[in-house]
Design a protein around this motif. Structure first.
Motif, PDB file in Angstrom:
ATOM      1  N   GLY A 155       0.825  -1.259   0.053  1.00  0.00           N
ATOM      2  CA  GLY A 155       0.014  -0.145   0.176  1.00  0.00           C
ATOM      3  C   GLY A 155       0.914   1.222  -0.125  1.00  0.00           C
ATOM      4  N   VAL A 156       0.324   2.294   0.624  1.00  0.00           N
ATOM      5  CA  VAL A 156       1.002   3.630   0.716  1.00  0.00           C
ATOM      6  C   VAL A 156       1.263   3.955   2.226  1.00  0.00           C
ATOM      7  CG1 VAL A 156       0.233   4.556  -1.298  1.00  0.00           C
ATOM      8  CG2 VAL A 156      -1.066   4.855   0.554  1.00  0.00           C
ATOM      9  N   ARG A 157       2.280   4.947   2.610  1.00  0.00           N
ATOM     10  CA  ARG A 157       2.620   5.159   3.731  1.00  0.00           C
ATOM     11  C   ARG A 157       1.876   6.290   4.221  1.00  0.00           C
ATOM     12  NH1 ARG A 157       8.668   6.192   3.416  1.00  0.00           N
ATOM     13  NH2 ARG A 157       8.229   7.230   5.423  1.00  0.00           N
ATOM     14  N   ALA A 158       1.385   7.395   3.388  1.00  0.00           N
ATOM     15  CA  ALA A 158       0.816   8.551   3.760  1.00  0.00           C
ATOM     16  C   ALA A 158      -0.484   8.791   3.194  1.00  0.00           C
ATOM     17  CB  ALA A 158       1.670   9.604   3.067  1.00  0.00           C
ATOM     18  N   GLU A 159      -1.478   9.446   3.956  1.00  0.00           N
ATOM     19  CA  GLU A 159      -2.807   9.822   3.633  1.00  0.00           C
ATOM     20  C   GLU A 159      -2.752  11.125   3.183  1.00  0.00           C
ATOM     21  OE1 GLU A 159      -5.575   9.048   2.920  1.00  0.00           O
ATOM     22  OE2 GLU A 159      -6.921   8.770   4.384  1.00  0.00           O
ATOM     23  N   ILE A 160      -3.982  11.550   2.218  1.00  0.00           N
ATOM     24  CA  ILE A 160      -4.031  12.808   1.860  1.00  0.00           C
ATOM     25  C   ILE A 160      -5.339  13.132   2.747  1.00  0.00           C
ATOM     26  CG2 ILE A 160      -4.644  14.429   0.114  1.00  0.00           C
ATOM     27  CD1 ILE A 160      -2.768  12.906  -1.570  1.00  0.00           C
ATOM     28  N   SER A 161      -5.196  14.164   3.547  1.00  0.00           N
ATOM     29  CA  SER A 161      -6.455  14.718   4.461  1.00  0.00           C
ATOM     30  C   SER A 161      -7.297  15.357   3.512  1.00  0.00           C
ATOM     31  CB  SER A 161      -5.879  15.500   5.690  1.00  0.00           C
ATOM     32  OG  SER A 161      -5.564  16.946   5.133  1.00  0.00           O
ATOM     33  N   GLU A 162      -8.708  15.316   4.028  1.00  0.00           N
ATOM     34  CA  GLU A 162      -9.770  16.171   3.381  1.00  0.00           C
ATOM     35  C   GLU A 162      -9.449  17.615   2.950  1.00  0.00           C
ATOM     36  OE1 GLU A 162     -13.702  15.605   4.597  1.00  0.00           O
ATOM     37  OE2 GLU A 162     -13.480  13.456   4.690  1.00  0.00           O
ATOM     38  N   GLU A 163      -8.627  18.294   4.036  1.00  0.00           N
ATOM     39  CA  GLU A 163      -8.353  19.588   3.534  1.00  0.00           C
ATOM     40  C   GLU A 163      -7.321  19.736   2.416  1.00  0.00           C
ATOM     41  OE1 GLU A 163      -6.165  22.972   6.262  1.00  0.00           O
ATOM     42  OE2 GLU A 163      -6.962  21.128   7.351  1.00  0.00           O
ATOM     43  N   GLN A 164      -6.361  18.972   2.651  1.00  0.00           N
ATOM     44  CA  GLN A 164      -5.323  18.760   1.492  1.00  0.00           C
ATOM     45  C   GLN A 164      -6.026  18.605   0.229  1.00  0.00           C
ATOM     46  OE1 GLN A 164      -2.597  16.060   3.286  1.00  0.00           O
ATOM     47  NE2 GLN A 164      -1.108  17.549   3.485  1.00  0.00           N
ATOM     48  N   GLN A 165      -6.998  17.600   0.378  1.00  0.00           N
ATOM     49  CA  GLN A 165      -7.624  17.425  -0.977  1.00  0.00           C
ATOM     50  C   GLN A 165      -8.269  18.635  -1.657  1.00  0.00           C
ATOM     51  OE1 GLN A 165     -10.287  13.926  -1.002  1.00  0.00           O
ATOM     52  NE2 GLN A 165      -8.877  12.735   0.398  1.00  0.00           N
ATOM     53  N   ARG A 166      -8.983  19.253  -0.861  1.00  0.00           N
ATOM     54  CA  ARG A 166      -9.653  20.756  -1.320  1.00  0.00           C
ATOM     55  C   ARG A 166      -8.577  21.580  -1.845  1.00  0.00           C
ATOM     56  NH1 ARG A 166     -12.996  19.805   2.896  1.00  0.00           N
ATOM     57  NH2 ARG A 166     -11.747  21.184   4.264  1.00  0.00           N
ATOM     58  N   TRP A 167      -7.450  21.575  -1.145  1.00  0.00           N
ATOM     59  CA  TRP A 167      -6.412  22.281  -1.538  1.00  0.00           C
ATOM     60  C   TRP A 167      -5.710  21.931  -2.969  1.00  0.00           C
ATOM     61  CZ3 TRP A 167      -0.694  21.283  -0.613  1.00  0.00           C
ATOM     62  CH2 TRP A 167       0.291  22.603  -0.837  1.00  0.00           C
ATOM     63  N   ILE A 168      -5.650  20.646  -3.180  1.00  0.00           N
ATOM     64  CA  ILE A 168      -5.091  20.133  -4.289  1.00  0.00           C
ATOM     65  C   ILE A 168      -6.183  20.577  -5.528  1.00  0.00           C
ATOM     66  CG2 ILE A 168      -4.417  17.868  -5.755  1.00  0.00           C
ATOM     67  CD1 ILE A 168      -3.896  16.601  -3.056  1.00  0.00           C
ATOM     68  N   LEU A 169      -7.367  20.686  -5.289  1.00  0.00           N
ATOM     69  CA  LEU A 169      -8.554  20.871  -6.362  1.00  0.00           C
ATOM     70  C   LEU A 169      -8.249  22.275  -6.600  1.00  0.00           C
ATOM     71  CD1 LEU A 169     -12.012  19.445  -5.499  1.00  0.00           C
ATOM     72  CD2 LEU A 169     -10.615  18.958  -7.391  1.00  0.00           C
ATOM     73  N   GLY A 170      -8.213  23.061  -5.557  1.00  0.00           N
ATOM     74  CA  GLY A 170      -7.854  24.608  -5.945  1.00  0.00           C
ATOM     75  C   GLY A 170      -6.594  24.725  -6.692  1.00  0.00           C
ATOM     76  N   GLU A 171      -5.592  23.905  -6.359  1.00  0.00           N
ATOM     77  CA  GLU A 171      -4.246  24.207  -7.113  1.00  0.00           C
ATOM     78  C   GLU A 171      -4.294  23.820  -8.548  1.00  0.00           C
ATOM     79  OE1 GLU A 171      -0.599  25.189  -6.052  1.00  0.00           O
ATOM     80  OE2 GLU A 171      -2.070  26.217  -5.065  1.00  0.00           O
ATOM     81  N   MET A 172      -5.276  22.782  -8.746  1.00  0.00           N
ATOM     82  CA  MET A 172      -5.539  22.089 -10.103  1.00  0.00           C
ATOM     83  C   MET A 172      -6.020  23.101 -11.015  1.00  0.00           C
ATOM     84  SD  MET A 172      -4.251  19.149 -10.766  1.00  0.00           S
ATOM     85  CE  MET A 172      -2.871  18.960  -9.584  1.00  0.00           C
ATOM     86  N   ALA A 173      -6.832  23.785 -10.467  1.00  0.00           N
ATOM     87  CA  ALA A 173      -7.449  25.072 -11.327  1.00  0.00           C
ATOM     88  C   ALA A 173      -6.552  26.238 -11.606  1.00  0.00           C
ATOM     89  CB  ALA A 173      -8.580  25.658 -10.298  1.00  0.00           C
TER      90      ALA A 173
END
Ligand code: SF4
Ligand code: SF4
Lengths: 361, 137
Positions: A155-173
């Protein structure tokens, strides 16, 4: 006019890494190119027989400095297949997310270097400025800018929190906006086109016969992308390979630009899927030792990468063999060079996106 | 010409993309793997970090209570900190400063008194074949 041999590389302003080409030149027109590799061989495959198979994840990750995460992804998938480990879906989605972030920052790096190879310095700087957004995402989500070290076997070692997911979406825009702003310069500017259109044409047949991989292959009109195999979570995502028919340096640039835009769409899809995923498990338990043989293939930014792994129930693997995309793209490069002007050689060498430390491991 | 003027004007009024390093330094993100550190008083000298490290750069000696790491060989992967049972190992979020000389991070602590389990605690960099296989958790 007599033939002259001009050495190109291993140290050359356009080359980030050492590759040497002996160019046989007549009237400034290249007649033949003879390659010499082996300047950065590190013997990482041999380490497989010394380190145990968990430690090798970090070793293969360091084969390449740019698509590092995808190397370890391929290795982990191979071991998981060998040991019959079922990776939780959340981990597969996260792996896919990081692998798309890697693809876009690798392509941005290349687009910048490509602009640099024909002397367009400000375009180079703009593209690298945009790339910083992705590197920041990597650093915030995984703790490092390029070598993210998120994969472990199971699997993976790190998790992406919901706050970070929203930030990633914003950065993608913001990222998409930046890319759209730079599109007209990169793809329609007169200087860019005059240095790339019609240069180093690789026909569909040549690309197929010489075994080209990745954007070089797709730039010649063959729609082949290993992500279509559906490894990690790609099977659940909706995408088509980016294909261009012309086969010249410009087509390869267009394919990579298209793939950056595709990565943005894929990241959005993955974040949508992550929000729906309820199981929080990130890694499966690993028991036992790898035994058997397996071949695993993934799509790296530069093309298809292939791992052959062999284990015999010991903590160390018997053999790790890596076939990297640049290795596959050297014969097509040698086929493109005859007939081009000496001044176009740097542009064409870069057009395959050479990653030499990958190739020599 | 019109687009160029627009660009020039826009660039005049947008903030700079670069910063005046080193006078202004960007704050690291939380969780950035900057520099490996250890609270030696929490270490139980189990040797797990030494066995898991892919760079084999940690040496733990349970008898003398010595914990050593070669920061020049460390690749900052974070595996050791993940496996440390007491969270004695952790990452500070700032970079290691550049150094002129090769030096080891060396700490001495109190090894646990009772030795009911005999753990092979020395980092066997020469003999990896003797190491136990490493089940991940
Ligand atoms: S961070 Fe990685 S390389 Fe460095 S000591 Fe820990 S396990 Fe070893
Ligand atoms: S894993 Fe943690 S407790 Fe064990 S020896 Fe290393 S630092 Fe000490």
């Amino acid at each position: 006019m007599a033939r002259t041999v001009i050495p190109f590389g291993p140290q050359h302003p356009v080359l980030p890494e050492p590759i040497h080409l002996k160019l046989v030149v007549e009237d400034e027109i290249v007649q033949e190119a003879i390659p010499a590799l082996g300047y950065v061989h590190r013997g990482l495959e041999m380490l497989a027989q010394k380190r145990d198979f968990h430690q090798m994840v970090q070793v293969v990750e360091r084969i390449c400095g740019i698509c590092s995460m995808i190397h370890s992804l391929c290795y982990c998938q191979g071991i998981e297949e060998m040991m019959g480990i079922e990776v939780p879906r959340r981990a597969r989605l996260l792996r896919t997310l990081w692998s798309e972030l890697h693809r876009s920052h690798s392509h941005l790096l290349w687009l910048g270097l490509f602009a640099d190879s024909f002397g367009f310095e400000s375009l180079f700087m703009q593209l690298w400025r945009i790339r910083e957004r992705i590197l920041d995402l990597n650093e915030a989500t995984a703790g490092n800018r390029v070598i993210v070290s998120v994969n472990v076997i199971g699997g993976v070692r790190a998790e992406i929190s919901e706050e970070q997911q929203r930030w990633i979406l914003g950065e993608m825009a913001g990222f998409e906006r930046d890319m759209n702003r730079i599109r007209s310069t990169l793809l329609e500017d007169y200087t860019v086109k005059s240095r790339t259109v019609g240069k180093g044409v690789l026909t569909r047949e040549m690309a197929y016969e010489l075994g080209a991989a990745g954007p070089v292959l797709r730039g010649s009109g063959i729609a082949q992308d290993m992500r279509q195999l559906g490894y990690a979570a790609y099977g659940d995502l909706d995408f088509e390979p980016v294909v261009e028919a012309a086969g010249d340096a410009y087509a390869r640039c267009k394919v990579r630009f298209g793939e950056v835009m595709q990565s943005i769409r894929l990241v959005r899809q993955i974040l949508g899927e992550l929000a729906k995923e309820t199981d929080p498990a990130l890694a499966a338990k690993v028991k036992g030792r790898p035994e058997g043989e397996v071949v695993c293939r993934v799509e790296q930014p530069r093309g298809e990468c292939l791992y052959y792994l062999k284990g015999s129930g010991k903590p160390q693997l018997d053999r790790v063999r890596v076939r990297t995309p640049t290795f596959a793209n050297v014969p097509p490069l040698l086929a493109m060079l005859p007939g081009v002007e000496l001044a176009d050689v740097p542009v064409l060498v870069l057009s395959i996106d050479p990653c030499i430390s990958c190739t020599e491991r | 010409m019109f687009r160029m003027t627009l660009n020039v004007l826009r660039n005049l009024f947008t903030p700079k993309a670069t910063r005046l390093y080193p006078a202004r330094v960007r704050e690291p993100f939380a969780g950035y793997r900057g520099q490996l550190e250890i609270h030696i008083e929490d270490c139980i000298f189990c040797g797990l970090c030494a066995r898991k490290c892919p760079a084999l750069c940690i040496a733990v000696d349970i008898k003398t209570g010595k914990w050593e790491c070669d920061p020049f060989a460390c690749v900052y992967c974070g595996i050791c900190a993940d496996h440390c049972p007491t969270d004695a190992l952790f990452f500070a979020d700032r970079h290691r400063a550049p150094a002129e000389k090769h030096s080891l991070m060396s700490y001495t602590g109190q090894p646990p008194k009772k030795k009911e389990k005999s753990v092979a605690a020395t980092a066997g960099s020469e003999a990896p074949a003797n190491r136990k296989s490493a089940p991940a958790d």
